[in-house]
Structure formats: structure tokens, C-alpha cells
Write a protein that holds these residues in place. Structure first.
Motif, mmCIF file in Angstrom:
data_model
loop_
_atom_site.group_PDB
_atom_site.id
_atom_site.type_symbol
_atom_site.label_atom_id
_atom_site.label_comp_id
_atom_site.label_asym_id
_atom_site.label_seq_id
_atom_site.Cartn_x
_atom_site.Cartn_y
_atom_site.Cartn_z
ATOM 1 N N ARG A 177 0.874 -1.262 -0.018
ATOM 2 C CA ARG A 177 -0.030 -0.001 0.007
ATOM 3 C C ARG A 177 0.770 1.190 -0.007
ATOM 4 O O ARG A 177 0.346 2.350 0.068
ATOM 5 C CB ARG A 177 -0.895 -0.014 1.343
ATOM 6 C CG ARG A 177 -2.198 -1.055 1.312
ATOM 7 C CD ARG A 177 -3.013 -0.828 -0.108
ATOM 8 N NE ARG A 177 -4.116 -1.821 -0.197
ATOM 9 C CZ ARG A 177 -4.000 -2.607 -0.855
ATOM 10 N NH1 ARG A 177 -2.839 -3.077 -1.521
ATOM 11 N NH2 ARG A 177 -5.216 -3.671 -0.984
ATOM 12 N N SER A 178 2.164 1.060 0.023
ATOM 13 C CA SER A 178 2.864 2.410 -0.026
ATOM 14 C C SER A 178 4.369 1.963 -0.780
ATOM 15 O O SER A 178 4.772 0.789 -0.670
ATOM 16 C CB SER A 178 3.416 2.644 1.431
ATOM 17 O OG SER A 178 4.017 3.838 1.459
ATOM 18 N N ILE A 179 4.929 2.972 -1.586
ATOM 19 C CA ILE A 179 5.981 2.683 -2.192
ATOM 20 C C ILE A 179 6.882 3.879 -2.361
ATOM 21 O O ILE A 179 6.405 5.174 -2.533
ATOM 22 C CB ILE A 179 5.680 2.214 -3.786
ATOM 23 C CG1 ILE A 179 7.119 1.631 -4.465
ATOM 24 C CG2 ILE A 179 5.109 3.269 -4.618
ATOM 25 C CD1 ILE A 179 6.809 0.866 -5.620
ATOM 26 N N GLY A 222 -4.209 3.849 -5.662
ATOM 27 C CA GLY A 222 -4.149 4.406 -4.424
ATOM 28 C C GLY A 222 -2.903 4.168 -3.419
ATOM 29 O O GLY A 222 -3.160 4.201 -2.364
ATOM 30 N N LEU A 223 -1.807 3.863 -4.041
ATOM 31 C CA LEU A 223 -0.548 3.680 -3.422
ATOM 32 C C LEU A 223 -0.101 4.933 -2.849
ATOM 33 O O LEU A 223 0.031 5.803 -3.561
ATOM 34 C CB LEU A 223 0.338 2.751 -4.324
ATOM 35 C CG LEU A 223 0.193 1.389 -4.560
ATOM 36 C CD1 LEU A 223 0.784 0.801 -5.632
ATOM 37 C CD2 LEU A 223 0.450 0.571 -3.276
ATOM 38 N N VAL A 224 0.330 5.136 -1.600
ATOM 39 C CA VAL A 224 1.036 6.182 -0.878
ATOM 40 C C VAL A 224 2.587 6.300 -1.819
ATOM 41 O O VAL A 224 3.068 5.376 -2.070
ATOM 42 C CB VAL A 224 1.480 6.025 0.522
ATOM 43 C CG1 VAL A 224 2.337 6.909 0.975
ATOM 44 C CG2 VAL A 224 0.143 6.219 1.196
ATOM 45 N N ILE A 225 2.927 7.373 -2.216
ATOM 46 C CA ILE A 225 4.328 7.539 -3.044
ATOM 47 C C ILE A 225 5.203 8.295 -1.836
ATOM 48 O O ILE A 225 4.845 9.483 -1.471
ATOM 49 C CB ILE A 225 3.806 8.480 -4.218
ATOM 50 C CG1 ILE A 225 3.217 7.642 -5.172
ATOM 51 C CG2 ILE A 225 5.579 8.692 -4.668
ATOM 52 C CD1 ILE A 225 2.873 8.593 -6.349
ATOM 53 N N LYS A 244 -2.305 13.190 -5.125
ATOM 54 C CA LYS A 244 -2.427 12.486 -3.783
ATOM 55 C C LYS A 244 -1.548 13.612 -3.027
ATOM 56 O O LYS A 244 -0.717 14.105 -3.366
ATOM 57 C CB LYS A 244 -1.979 11.161 -3.702
ATOM 58 C CG LYS A 244 -2.825 9.996 -4.469
ATOM 59 C CD LYS A 244 -4.038 9.991 -4.126
ATOM 60 C CE LYS A 244 -4.672 8.901 -5.115
ATOM 61 N NZ LYS A 244 -6.137 8.628 -4.899
ATOM 62 N N PRO A 245 -1.844 13.376 -1.720
ATOM 63 C CA PRO A 245 -0.996 14.319 -0.473
ATOM 64 C C PRO A 245 0.280 13.834 -0.834
ATOM 65 O O PRO A 245 0.628 12.684 -0.965
ATOM 66 C CB PRO A 245 -1.682 14.094 0.649
ATOM 67 C CG PRO A 245 -2.954 13.363 0.504
ATOM 68 C CD PRO A 245 -2.977 12.889 -0.955
ATOM 69 N N LEU A 246 1.347 14.859 -0.508
ATOM 70 C CA LEU A 246 2.766 14.442 -0.518
ATOM 71 C C LEU A 246 3.244 13.881 0.935
ATOM 72 O O LEU A 246 2.852 14.444 1.814
ATOM 73 C CB LEU A 246 3.512 15.707 -0.669
ATOM 74 C CG LEU A 246 3.322 16.186 -2.327
ATOM 75 C CD1 LEU A 246 4.198 17.791 -2.356
ATOM 76 C CD2 LEU A 246 3.568 15.367 -3.398
ATOM 77 N N VAL A 247 3.842 12.738 0.890
ATOM 78 C CA VAL A 247 4.424 12.072 2.202
ATOM 79 C C VAL A 247 5.785 11.775 2.042
ATOM 80 O O VAL A 247 6.426 11.354 1.043
ATOM 81 C CB VAL A 247 3.563 10.860 2.267
ATOM 82 C CG1 VAL A 247 4.124 10.060 3.407
ATOM 83 C CG2 VAL A 247 2.045 11.210 2.335
ATOM 84 N N ALA A 248 6.324 12.216 3.151
ATOM 85 C CA ALA A 248 7.798 11.659 3.400
ATOM 86 C C ALA A 248 7.939 10.957 4.714
ATOM 87 O O ALA A 248 7.435 11.549 5.649
ATOM 88 C CB ALA A 248 8.813 12.903 3.695
ATOM 89 N N SER A 249 7.794 9.670 4.790
ATOM 90 C CA SER A 249 7.735 8.898 5.906
ATOM 91 C C SER A 249 8.533 8.859 7.044
ATOM 92 O O SER A 249 8.276 8.727 8.092
ATOM 93 C CB SER A 249 7.464 7.375 5.328
ATOM 94 O OG SER A 249 8.725 6.719 5.129
ATOM 95 N N HIS A 250 9.780 9.224 6.524
ATOM 96 C CA HIS A 250 10.981 9.314 7.667
ATOM 97 C C HIS A 250 11.964 10.358 7.146
ATOM 98 O O HIS A 250 12.946 10.010 6.836
ATOM 99 C CB HIS A 250 11.422 7.757 8.009
ATOM 100 C CG HIS A 250 11.960 7.173 6.842
ATOM 101 N ND1 HIS A 250 11.482 6.903 5.669
ATOM 102 C CD2 HIS A 250 13.221 6.638 6.622
ATOM 103 C CE1 HIS A 250 12.134 6.315 4.812
ATOM 104 N NE2 HIS A 250 13.201 5.877 5.496
#
Length: 375
Positions: A177-179, A222-225, A244-250
Motif C-alpha cells: 500500500r506504499s512505495i 491509491g498507493l502512497v508515494i 495525492k497528498p505528498l508524504v515523506a515517511s521518515h
């Protein structure tokens, strides 16, 4: 550096209506933690390949995450990364030398990715319901309500994805679900940032045509980037392409720790404008102003400094946690997942209210995933 306005933010959240979520008895901590990044699956398969028998469902000596530590610290779920190491690299996320690893081939990426996914599936099957694979926000909430570990599959570095994107469908069906398009090395889709210090994320070219198409394919499913590890030109290519919303996971704040792995103010502004999210990375080298990856004596107040800055830039709905457990050196005061309540206590000491802490520890991640996944 713009002046911090966090005192004003704290005044806004203190006294707000509180809707505290108490963990089921399986967990000992007050707040559930949904974490944006760990490398535990890689450590498990690497150790098993060396003839060891780590017991994730019990206790793994030297690991940041196992079920015993999770129960004590309130780690109720997170994104479990599937990362393919370079042959010359250590099993954890930081290379032995401060350069990018050489590109890896798809065959090696398939070997590691599916081995980690198989390991996750095996843990879930053996857990008796205490670990659950989650493919929707509803799945995460149900797992947390039941006191079970909510496991979400994430790929760190897209080398396993074929040019026709058929692997995306296979992996999606299995729970991906996320890449993250890149780790800190280049691939056919884009360029990663090096671990040099100090340095800028403006390093190398942007996404390739295949990288742009990967963004569109992820949006379609619908995968998180995940933008952590991606260079700055690639970041802006994603921002121009994604819906989609921008995401920086760490990732952390470049102004406070000028490593290429951290985010500039312009990047943070773009994430905020998109309604996105940044997960605080616990890696000491991405927290410290000297970039020293070995300093376990890094204080929790340094983490609060990054949280304060992120809250100023992103607002209280755009900040979460992305520990990098089992993939980095973290402050000794935390040590592992069992120490997460100490970070929460530091938030309380800094004046964070219960509602804000609940958002940072779990609600913001779950809400972001719901908006991105559409379920």
C-alpha cells in the motif's frame, strides 16, 4: 531560518476538546503509536539466512521491534518496509561509506522483496491474530481496537517494479500500500540522495519518463508515494504529477540538520499545501546539526526541536512519526520500541496537549492513509 511560532501552536491546542484513545490491555502504554517506517522484516530474513532464529512474536535480542517491546511501548502498527540492500552494504539502512550504493538489478530486488513479504505473511499466520495485515484504514483501526499489531507493507526503492508495471498489481493484491520510488541510490525511475554531510537534496536529475508513469500508476491504485530518500528534482516531479497528498515517511528538517535526507523549507511548504505529512525520523544522524550517525547520546529535546519546526511548517495535522527502527541508530534514551513512552513524555513536557499527541502518534498517519487509499 524563519522564527519558530510553536508557542502559539501550543496555545491553540491546549484546552482543545480531548478525545483520548486508550489502548487495549495488550499494550502497556497510554497512546497507540502508528509508525511510518521500520526495517524489521529485512533484519529478520537476513538473520535467518545466517542461521539465527529471531522470535519476532516473542523477543528478539538487539532488535528495535518485536512483540514484547511493542506491547510495552504501545507500538500498535506501522509501515513495514521491504528494502533490498546492496551486496556491499550492511543489513541496516546506513552504508559503510558515505556514498550512494550502486544500482541493483530487478532479480535481486525480487528475491529480497518477496522474501520479506513471505516473512510478514508467515508472522501474521503464526500470530494467532496478534499481527494483522492491513490494506485499508478500517483494517488498521480494527486491528488497533483489538490490540493487534497493524502491519502495512511498504517498498523502499522501486527496483522490483517492472517496466510494464505488472508487478504493482501482484504486490498490491498481496497487500502493498506504499512505495518509495528510490532509496539513496539511482534506479530506472529516479535518483536518490547520498548520505553525505552537510549537503543539499538537490543532487542529480529528476524522474525519468518511467518514473513519471510510476507516479501515475500508483495514483491509479491509491498507493502512497513516499518521498523520503528521493532527490529534490524528483520531489518536484512527483509534486507536479501526483493527485495525492505528498508524504515523506521518515525525514526531518534540513534547516536543523543539513543532510540531503532531510527536507528544505520549500519542500515542507509543498507538503503542507498538498495536505500531506512528514514522519519524524529517529536516526540520530538526521536529527543532529553535526550529522553524526554514531551519537546515541542525542537528546530527546533534539527530536522535539524537529517536531516543533515541522508543526510550524505543516500544522498539527501534518506531523507524525517515522522511526526508522531496525534500520538506524536511535537515541539511547529511546533504545527501542519499548522506549516510545519516553518520547511521548517529552512531548508532554514540551507542552503538547493530549489531542496533539494523539494526532502525532497515530491519527495523522491513519487519516492520511485513508485519504490516499480511498478506504
Amino acid at each position: 531560518m524563519r522564527p519558530l511560532l510553536f508557542a502559539r501552536i501550543k496555545n491553540l491546542v491546549q484546552g482543545a476538546s480531548v478525545s483520548k484513545r486508550i489502548l487495549p490491555l495488550m499494550f502497556e502504554a497510554q497512546y497507540p503509536i502508528f509508525d511510518g517506517h521500520n526495517d524489521t522484516l529485512l533484519r529478520l530474513i537476513e538473520d535467518e539466512g545466517k542461521g539465527k532464529a529471531p522470535d519476532f512474536l516473542g523477543e528478539c535480542d538487539g532488535y528495535h521491534i518485536d512483540m514484547t517491546k511493542a506491547k510495552k511501548g504501545g507500538l500498535a502498527g506501522g509501515l513495514f518496509a521491504m528494502f533490498t540492500p546492496n551486496p556491499e552494504n550492511s543489513i541496516n539502512g546506513i552504508p559503510r561509506k558515505p556514498t550512494m550504493g550502486d544500482p541493483i538489478d530487478r532479480e535481486r530486488a525480487e528475491q529480497f522483496t518477496y522474501a520479506m513479504m513471505d516473512k510478514g505473511d508467515a508472522l501474521i499466520a503464526a500470530s494467532g491474530g496478534s499481527v494483522r495485515l492491513c490494506k485499508s484504514a478500517a483494517d488498521i483501526r480494527e486491528a488497533m481496537d483489538a490490540g493487534a499489531m497493524a502491519m502495512v507493507y511498504h517498498i523502499e526503492g522501486a527496483e522490483v517494479i517492472d517496466p510494464d508495471f505488472e508487478a504493482l498489481d501482484t504486490l498490491y493484491e498481496r497487500g502493498l500500500r506504499s512505495i518509495g520510488i528510490t532509496w539513496s541510490r539511482n534506479n530506472v525511475f529516479g535518483n536518490g540522495v547520498p548520505f553525505t554531510f552537510p549537503g543539499s537534496p538537490d543532487h542529480g536529475e529528476g524522474l525519468s519518463d518511467k518514473g513519471i508513469e510510476l507516479v501515475r500508476q500508483c495514483n491509479k491504485r491509491g498507493l502512497v508515494i513516499d518521498l523520503s530518500h528521493l532527490n529534490e528534482k524528483g520531489f518536484w516531479d512527483v509534486a507536479r504529477t501526483t493527485d495525492k497528498p505528498l508524504v515523506a515517511s521518515h525525514s526531518n528538517v534540513h534547516t536543523l540538520s543539513p543532510t540531503p535526507r532531510n527536507l528544505t523549507e520549500n519542500q515542507l511548504d509543498a507538503i503542507a499545501e498538498s495536505g500531506g505529512l512528514v514522519g519524524l525520523n529517529f536516526a540520530v544522524g538526521f536529527l543532529r546539526d553535526d550529522g553524526d550517525h554514531a551519537r546515541k547520546d542525542t537528546k530527546l529535546e533534539t527530536m522535539i526541536g524537529h517536531l516543533d519546526y515541522l508543526l510550524e511548517m505543516l500544522g498539527e495535522d501534518g506531523v507524525a512519526l517515522g522511526s526508522d527502527f531496525d534500520g538506524a541508530t536511535v537515541p539511547a534514551e529511546i533504545e527501542d520500541a519499548s522506549g516510545l513512552p519516553l518520547l511521548v513524555a517529552e512531548m508532554e513536557a514540551a507542552g503538547y496537549g493530549e489531542e496533539l499527541i494523539a494526532k502525532i502518534t497515530h491519527r495523522n498517519w491513519i487519516n492520511l492513509l485513508e485519504r490516499t487509499w480511498g478506504a
